[in-house]
Design a protein around this motif. Sequence first.
Motif, mmCIF file in Angstrom:
data_model
loop_
_atom_site.group_PDB
_atom_site.id
_atom_site.type_symbol
_atom_site.label_atom_id
_atom_site.label_comp_id
_atom_site.label_asym_id
_atom_site.label_seq_id
_atom_site.Cartn_x
_atom_site.Cartn_y
_atom_site.Cartn_z
ATOM 1 N N GLY A 70 12.365 23.885 18.971
ATOM 2 C CA GLY A 70 11.553 22.685 18.886
ATOM 3 C C GLY A 70 12.076 21.523 19.699
ATOM 4 N N THR A 71 11.241 20.491 19.791
ATOM 5 C CA THR A 71 11.625 19.234 20.425
ATOM 6 C C THR A 71 11.981 18.232 19.337
ATOM 7 N N LEU A 72 12.909 17.346 19.663
ATOM 8 C CA LEU A 72 13.327 16.335 18.687
ATOM 9 C C LEU A 72 13.745 15.069 19.447
ATOM 10 N N VAL A 73 12.820 14.259 19.895
ATOM 11 C CA VAL A 73 11.387 14.416 19.732
ATOM 12 C C VAL A 73 10.685 14.213 21.077
ATOM 13 N N THR A 74 9.430 14.692 21.118
ATOM 14 C CA THR A 74 8.517 14.397 22.215
ATOM 15 C C THR A 74 7.839 13.070 21.932
ATOM 16 N N SER A 75 7.530 12.300 22.984
ATOM 17 C CA SER A 75 6.884 11.003 22.771
ATOM 18 C C SER A 75 5.831 10.757 23.853
ATOM 19 N N PRO A 76 4.965 9.771 23.640
ATOM 20 C CA PRO A 76 3.972 9.416 24.672
ATOM 21 C C PRO A 76 4.561 8.732 25.900
ATOM 22 N N GLY A 106 8.482 7.024 20.649
ATOM 23 C CA GLY A 106 9.257 6.693 21.835
ATOM 24 C C GLY A 106 9.908 5.325 21.705
ATOM 25 N N GLY A 107 10.782 5.021 22.640
ATOM 26 C CA GLY A 107 11.516 3.763 22.587
ATOM 27 C C GLY A 107 11.510 3.055 23.922
ATOM 28 N N THR A 108 12.556 2.273 24.167
ATOM 29 C CA THR A 108 12.639 1.473 25.386
ATOM 30 C C THR A 108 13.690 2.012 26.350
ATOM 31 N N GLY A 109 14.048 3.273 26.205
ATOM 32 C CA GLY A 109 15.047 3.867 27.087
ATOM 33 C C GLY A 109 14.501 4.175 28.463
ATOM 34 N N ARG A 125 3.377 0.688 21.531
ATOM 35 C CA ARG A 125 3.904 2.032 21.259
ATOM 36 C C ARG A 125 3.277 2.610 19.993
ATOM 37 N N ALA A 126 3.182 1.769 18.962
ATOM 38 C CA ALA A 126 2.596 2.232 17.707
ATOM 39 C C ALA A 126 1.119 2.566 17.884
ATOM 40 N N ALA A 127 0.410 1.734 18.651
ATOM 41 C CA ALA A 127 -1.016 1.976 18.869
ATOM 42 C C ALA A 127 -1.240 3.262 19.662
ATOM 43 N N ARG A 128 -0.437 3.466 20.699
ATOM 44 C CA ARG A 128 -0.562 4.693 21.483
ATOM 45 C C ARG A 128 -0.240 5.924 20.633
#
Length: 300
Positions: A70-76, A106-109, A125-128
């Motif tokens: 698995g992925t930990l984690v995938t993000s938009p 996701g974050g700001t990395g 980010r939350a809306a996406r």
Amino acid sequence: MSLRLSTVILPHLRWHEGGRSSWQRAEQLGFHTAFTYDHLSWRTFRDGPWFGAVPTLTAAAGVTDQLRLGTLVTSPNFRHPVTLAKELISLDDISGGRVTLGIGAGGTGFDATALGQDPWTPRERAARFGEFVPLLDRLLTEDSVSYEGDYYSAHEARNIPGCVQRPRLPFAVAATGPRGLRLAARHGQAWVTTGDPKLFEDGTPEQSVHALRGQIGKLSDACAEIGRDVAGLDKILLTGFTPDRGRPLESLNAFVDFAGRHRELGFTDIVIHWPIPGSDFAADEKVFEQIAMEAPSQLG
């Protein structure tokens, strides 16, 4: 309640120079799942080797038989639901239905700007994420999907034959805020947390346990809002980011004590990092393997 033990293997080794053997060894050691991070680059590893998550998991599927992946984690941050769905259906097929998708906002990395965009605000980010997860859910369960949203679109996107796992591969939703917890309650088969990041530098293990208890309480409330029993949702703790840091991997007894305290909170899965010398995830490999082989029976 038994506790499952999993690991996360960072994709920093060439496949033929230690990458393949790590995944094979994870299966031999009896880990329930081996995850990897889905980033374009990550923190202190940015200027060194770093490989893609989906190709890595595809290769791992070919050299293992029972290990979940698995992925930990995938993000938009750099993923689109339409293309991601196609890759996940392919990976689930190749692995024979052994894939779990860890997914977060996701974050700001480094991922946040790698495609040339400005970092999204926490609100965006939350809306996406709020669009991303339901659309991905549909793409993995329906043969054809059309959708027009504020951030994502799909036009007659075909995903035949769908996942091996039915109705789709499981989602492990990483969330601590109210919107993310509602997504976990509605779409997740599991929930993921790393604890309270505000406690990492100066907090105590006791404060961390208290914060995690509060997070599970909020998850329970989110489940109750839609009539779901929170007990039916797996709860995954990704270690290494609480005030305990690497101390649970110092000995078998230290880990059993740590894991036992978190099992009492309701966690069903503990994830530990595969040792990487000279990094934040450095650990004694013999102790790590002893934990993998002996801790589950002590916690069962």
